[in-house]
Design a protein around this motif. Structure first.
Motif, PDB file in Angstrom:
ATOM      1  N   LEU A  51      53.082  42.563  45.478  1.00 24.52           N
ATOM      2  CA  LEU A  51      52.595  41.412  46.245  1.00 24.52           C
ATOM      3  C   LEU A  51      51.068  41.367  46.248  1.00 24.52           C
ATOM      4  N   ALA A  52      50.439  42.534  46.413  1.00 25.44           N
ATOM      5  CA  ALA A  52      48.976  42.589  46.418  1.00 25.44           C
ATOM      6  C   ALA A  52      48.414  42.220  45.053  1.00 25.44           C
ATOM      7  N   ASP A  53      49.016  42.769  43.983  1.00 26.75           N
ATOM      8  CA  ASP A  53      48.553  42.433  42.629  1.00 26.75           C
ATOM      9  C   ASP A  53      48.759  40.952  42.322  1.00 26.75           C
ATOM     10  N   CYS A  54      49.860  40.388  42.831  1.00 21.14           N
ATOM     11  CA  CYS A  54      50.120  38.960  42.632  1.00 21.14           C
ATOM     12  C   CYS A  54      49.058  38.119  43.339  1.00 21.14           C
ATOM     13  N   THR A  55      48.701  38.527  44.558  1.00 18.12           N
ATOM     14  CA  THR A  55      47.690  37.798  45.331  1.00 18.12           C
ATOM     15  C   THR A  55      46.332  37.814  44.637  1.00 18.12           C
ATOM     16  N   SER A  56      45.883  39.010  44.231  1.00 16.73           N
ATOM     17  CA  SER A  56      44.572  39.126  43.598  1.00 16.73           C
ATOM     18  C   SER A  56      44.550  38.432  42.233  1.00 16.73           C
ATOM     19  N   ALA A  57      45.650  38.541  41.468  1.00 15.22           N
ATOM     20  CA  ALA A  57      45.696  37.893  40.156  1.00 15.22           C
ATOM     21  C   ALA A  57      45.672  36.372  40.290  1.00 15.22           C
ATOM     22  N   ALA A  58      46.396  35.831  41.275  1.00 14.94           N
ATOM     23  CA  ALA A  58      46.410  34.381  41.498  1.00 14.94           C
ATOM     24  C   ALA A  58      45.032  33.882  41.893  1.00 14.94           C
ATOM     25  N   GLU A  59      44.351  34.669  42.744  1.00 15.06           N
ATOM     26  CA  GLU A  59      43.004  34.269  43.164  1.00 15.06           C
ATOM     27  C   GLU A  59      42.048  34.282  41.978  1.00 15.06           C
ATOM     28  N   MET A  60      42.156  35.322  41.142  1.00 15.08           N
ATOM     29  CA  MET A  60      41.284  35.402  39.974  1.00 15.08           C
ATOM     30  C   MET A  60      41.544  34.247  39.007  1.00 15.08           C
ATOM     31  N   PHE A  61      42.809  33.860  38.857  1.00 23.21           N
ATOM     32  CA  PHE A  61      43.143  32.745  37.968  1.00 23.21           C
ATOM     33  C   PHE A  61      42.530  31.446  38.487  1.00 23.21           C
ATOM     34  N   ILE A  62      42.697  31.186  39.776  1.00 27.80           N
ATOM     35  CA  ILE A  62      42.159  29.946  40.361  1.00 27.80           C
ATOM     36  C   ILE A  62      40.640  29.916  40.277  1.00 27.80           C
ATOM     37  N   SER A  63      39.993  31.026  40.616  1.00 26.63           N
ATOM     38  CA  SER A  63      38.528  31.086  40.601  1.00 26.63           C
ATOM     39  C   SER A  63      37.976  30.868  39.202  1.00 26.63           C
TER      40      SER A  63
ATOM     41  N   LEU B  97      39.202  44.027  32.663  1.00 23.30           N
ATOM     42  CA  LEU B  97      40.005  45.236  32.859  1.00 23.30           C
ATOM     43  C   LEU B  97      40.800  45.171  34.160  1.00 23.30           C
ATOM     44  N   VAL B  98      40.184  44.653  35.217  1.00 20.41           N
ATOM     45  CA  VAL B  98      40.898  44.523  36.489  1.00 20.41           C
ATOM     46  C   VAL B  98      42.062  43.545  36.361  1.00 20.41           C
ATOM     47  N   SER B  99      41.852  42.463  35.611  1.00 19.44           N
ATOM     48  CA  SER B  99      42.944  41.506  35.407  1.00 19.44           C
ATOM     49  C   SER B  99      44.066  42.124  34.575  1.00 19.44           C
ATOM     50  N   ILE B 100      43.713  42.985  33.621  1.00 17.03           N
ATOM     51  CA  ILE B 100      44.727  43.682  32.822  1.00 17.03           C
ATOM     52  C   ILE B 100      45.519  44.651  33.695  1.00 17.03           C
ATOM     53  N   ASN B 101      44.851  45.286  34.649  1.00 13.57           N
ATOM     54  CA  ASN B 101      45.529  46.233  35.534  1.00 13.57           C
ATOM     55  C   ASN B 101      46.669  45.570  36.300  1.00 13.57           C
ATOM     56  N   GLY B 102      46.486  44.311  36.662  1.00 14.18           N
ATOM     57  CA  GLY B 102      47.546  43.585  37.350  1.00 14.18           C
ATOM     58  C   GLY B 102      48.780  43.375  36.505  1.00 14.18           C
ATOM     59  N   ILE B 103      48.629  43.475  35.178  1.00 14.51           N
ATOM     60  CA  ILE B 103      49.776  43.375  34.269  1.00 14.51           C
ATOM     61  C   ILE B 103      50.399  44.741  34.037  1.00 14.51           C
ATOM     62  N   LEU B 104      49.561  45.766  33.903  1.00 12.68           N
ATOM     63  CA  LEU B 104      50.047  47.102  33.562  1.00 12.68           C
ATOM     64  C   LEU B 104      50.949  47.687  34.650  1.00 12.68           C
ATOM     65  N   ASN B 105      50.578  47.503  35.915  1.00 11.85           N
ATOM     66  CA  ASN B 105      51.362  48.098  37.006  1.00 11.85           C
ATOM     67  C   ASN B 105      52.835  47.679  36.966  1.00 11.85           C
ATOM     68  N   PRO B 106      53.145  46.374  36.980  1.00 13.58           N
ATOM     69  CA  PRO B 106      54.566  45.993  36.958  1.00 13.58           C
ATOM     70  C   PRO B 106      55.259  46.331  35.640  1.00 13.58           C
ATOM     71  N   VAL B 107      54.527  46.269  34.522  1.00  7.59           N
ATOM     72  CA  VAL B 107      55.137  46.596  33.232  1.00  7.59           C
ATOM     73  C   VAL B 107      55.573  48.056  33.207  1.00  7.59           C
TER      74      VAL B 107
END
Length: 320
Positions: free
Chosen positions: A51-63, A254-264
């Motif tokens: 949930l936290a990774d989803c929140t931060s990734a969504a914010e980064m995408f919008i920004s 790299l931070v945006s990639i981390n949001g993918i690596l964790n769930p994978v």
């Protein structure tokens, strides 16, 4: 970014990675909520992490989308969105630390005593408290003082990340050493117990990979934030040199990639998640996977086990 090519490469990377991270983590959150097989107490903090990774990734995408299209948020909304982004990242790191503490307690306290410290209710309570306190602190500080907010965003947050990752690594080292000693005490004839110890090690290696990937993706960002904060304090302006901008771009990617690596990592290595992923592919008519772990052996309940090390493996397998 003065160089148009670098600008397009950066934003293309950020939009692709953040969108992917948002979707994968959102799928993880929905899977845990909707799938009974995944609604287990040991998955509560994994849910918080997703949930936290989803929140931060969504914010980064919008920004990044708004910044690329040169659309202004207006009324200082960008700083509030930045608080949301940092809040998600901090909770992600805290969730990773909570997973490590949970497994350390299960192995060293719950498994050796009659008490069960780690329960579903307590885990949910911690989950709720963290999700209330962390956003409240960041948003309240932002509302009262912009200077204090910058201190939290650029100094306190990276310090929390570094310390949390260090403590988490220590926890997993202690857990792995304990499991290794337990495995050595298991007799050669205890095939089922040996498989249990092997599975526990696999779970620990899974979260060790999460720690390693998170550290690798975050170390540059922490350094960038700390340097930016120190420069801002001493020179009262942002650091605008080319090398720093390029480093900051790399850190963001790299931070945006981390949001993918964790769930994978979680979906590919944890047995429960991999089984549900396999079942999903089979329902879609894809090639059936041959499960090597489909017939997990459960030790015979009538077998008398007196060795404390063997008992520890039995108790902790389902939880860890």
């Amino acid at each position: 970014m003065a160089d148009p090519l670098r600008t397009y490469i950066y934003y293309a990377s950020m939009l692709v990675f953040t969108c992917s991270g948002t979707l994968i983590n959102l799928a993880t959150v929905c899977a845990i909520l909707l799938n009974k097989a995944l609604r287990k107490k040991q998955h509560i903090f994994i849910f918080s992490l997703a949930l936290a990774d989803c929140t931060s990734a969504a914010e980064m995408f919008i920004s990044n989308l708004f910044e690329f299209l040169e659309i202004s948020f207006g009324m200082g909304a960008d700083s509030w969105i930045e608080c949301l982004f940092v809040t998600g990242l901090v909770i992600s790191i805290i969730s990773t630390l909570a997973i490590a503490f949970e497994r350390l307690i299960i192995l060293r306290i719950d498994a050796l005593g009659s008490r069960r410290i780690v329960t579903a209710r307590r885990s949910i309570a911690i989950f709720v408290v963290v999700w209330i306190i962390v956003p409240a602190v960041y948003f309240l500080v932002r509302g009262f003082s912009k200077a204090a907010s910058n201190t939290f965003l650029y100094f306190v947050s990276p310090c929390i990340v570094i310390v949390s990752l260090f403590i988490t690594a220590i926890c997993y080292i202690l857990i792995y050493k304990k499991i290794a000693r337990i495995s050595e005490n298991v007799g050669l004839n205890d095939a089922a117990l040996q498989r249990r110890a092997k599975n526990i090690k696999k779970v620990l290696v899974t979260f060790a990979l999460v720690i390693a990937s998170t550290s690798a993706c975050w170390i540059i960002m922490c350094c960038v934030l700390l340097v930016e904060y120190i420069y801002l304090i001493y020179y009262l302006q942002e650091l605008e040199t080319l090398w720093f901008k390029v480093t900051a771009d790399i850190a963001n990617v790299l931070v945006s990639i981390n949001g993918i690596l964790n769930p994978v990592i979680i979906w590919l290595r944890l047995t429960d998640f991999r089984a549900q992923l396999r079942a999903g592919f089979e329902r879609l008519g894809c090639r059936k996977y041959v499960s090597q772990n489909s017939s997990q052996v459960t030790s015979d309940s009538t077998t008398a086990v007196t060795n404390r090390s063997v008992s520890t493996i039995n108790i902790t397998m389902d939880d860890i």
